[in-house]
Design an enzyme around this catalytic site. Sequence first.
Site, PDB file in Angstrom:
ATOM      1  CD  GLU A 173      -3.117  -0.899   2.184  1.00 57.71           C
ATOM      2  OE1 GLU A 173      -3.004   0.011   3.046  1.00 57.71           O
ATOM      3  OE2 GLU A 173      -4.048  -1.722   2.183  1.00 57.71           O
ATOM      4  CD  GLU A 292      -4.193  -5.529   3.466  1.00 53.42           C
ATOM      5  OE1 GLU A 292      -5.056  -4.785   4.003  1.00 53.42           O
ATOM      6  OE2 GLU A 292      -2.971  -5.287   3.503  1.00 53.42           O
TER       7      GLU A 292
END
Length: 498
Positions: A173, A292
């Site tokens: 991320e 995720e």
Amino acid sequence: MDTAKVTIDPAFRIGPADRRLFGSFVEHMGRCVYGGVFEPGHPTADPLGLRGDVLALTRELGVSVVRYPGGNFVSGYRWEDGIGPTGDRPRRLDLAWKSVETNAFGLDEFMVWARAAGVEPMMAVNLGTRGVQEACDLLEYANHPGGTHLSDLRRKHGAEDPYDIRLWCLGNELDGPWQVGHKTADEYGRLAAETARAMKMVDPRVSLVACGSSNRGMPTFAAWEATVLEHTYEHVDYISAHTYYDPTDGDRASILASAVDMDAFITEVVATADQVAAKQRRTRRLKISFDEWNVWYQQGLPADLDRDWAEAPALIEDTFTATDAVVVGDLLITLLRHADRVGVACQAQLANVIAPIRTVTGGPAWRQSIFHPFALTARHARGTVLRTEPTGPSHDTARYGRVPSVDTVAVHDEETGALAVFAVNRGDTDIQLQLDLRALPGLVAHEHLSIAAGDATNTAETPDRVTPRPLSPPTAGLVRLEAASWNLIRFAHPHEER
């Protein structure tokens, strides 16, 4: 009663139901590791400190691959801290989750746990505060047979054979401003490409995941993927996708339709990746690692982090409802429906942190409501995913506009002839689903399991309040889907019913 119709034909193939779609995620966050998978002194713990009750539930859940050690945590992590004698390991500040990391659990312990759980490890490298050399060092420690400083160090620590980790994430991320070591798309893309090239020099067998956007709502979404893949396309095997769906506002119609958003997300990432492939004249098609995803009541995180530094504090230990289980079941349907382009998927996380498994320190472990659709899908989605296009009613939602009320996917086991149909009714009234199975003659329905939406939850005191309910198997291809419910309908040839 409204009726929906779907035709199921073995000629309508999407692709194999890859076992890697049923992955999970263990991050050094909250009590996922400490008090979750690892708790020395627990009544079920082995000599290393691995909780036996959590291991048993992990196997029952059907998890295939586990991503480790993060997540946001990895962007500031020094992997060397978690190897060697535990008494010599340093305590560090974890900036991601405002915690004190003891490093009592690290790579060596994780690999012992992964083998005990029967899961494939998916390792992440730190590209937030570190870079090419540190990633290569970690890979050498893990995978090189011996005869070098780092591979011999692994052997000294008790692992004579290489860990042979094949699946690696190039950071996490890094498009997010909250990330330690946040980067622009060009900065990250260049670093990821350099790291990927070097890692494949160390071990050319590895498969690598480049960071996609943290979620579809990021202002840089799609532009980030395009820029990163301009740098990395020839060096990586996957681009990641992350998403969480928040039921906090109480809009049940919208949360039940969350899979509509996931479906669009996957389609857009695939389109972006294919555009880069066309521009670079590449025939290889990149896959997505949806590493995720879950339901998450996100309003609780700021309060959880408003505290002093602590070891393994309780973070986002959401208690999931039956409604959340229906949503999770539908998200799994979506991942299966894109089995041709989604090659890896990891529900976040495994224990305690927005997890299917909850524990009490020193006490029991139990299955949350969301455990059940995952476990049943992992168990029965074996074979080839078939394309289904249900026709039927639709309804309005505040977040996603008008959505189909019924969502389905089918998985056909060509070896046994068995068929598993997964179906969700997102609407607020019962719907009759008509299954056309003319292309699969001789099949008999012998099981129908369902979870209906509601506010019921599983707790340590009442661990089985939400479980799949057996319903009468359908006759003449007609299945009653209760309002707001997830369903598994299984068919087999009579001599193979079980």
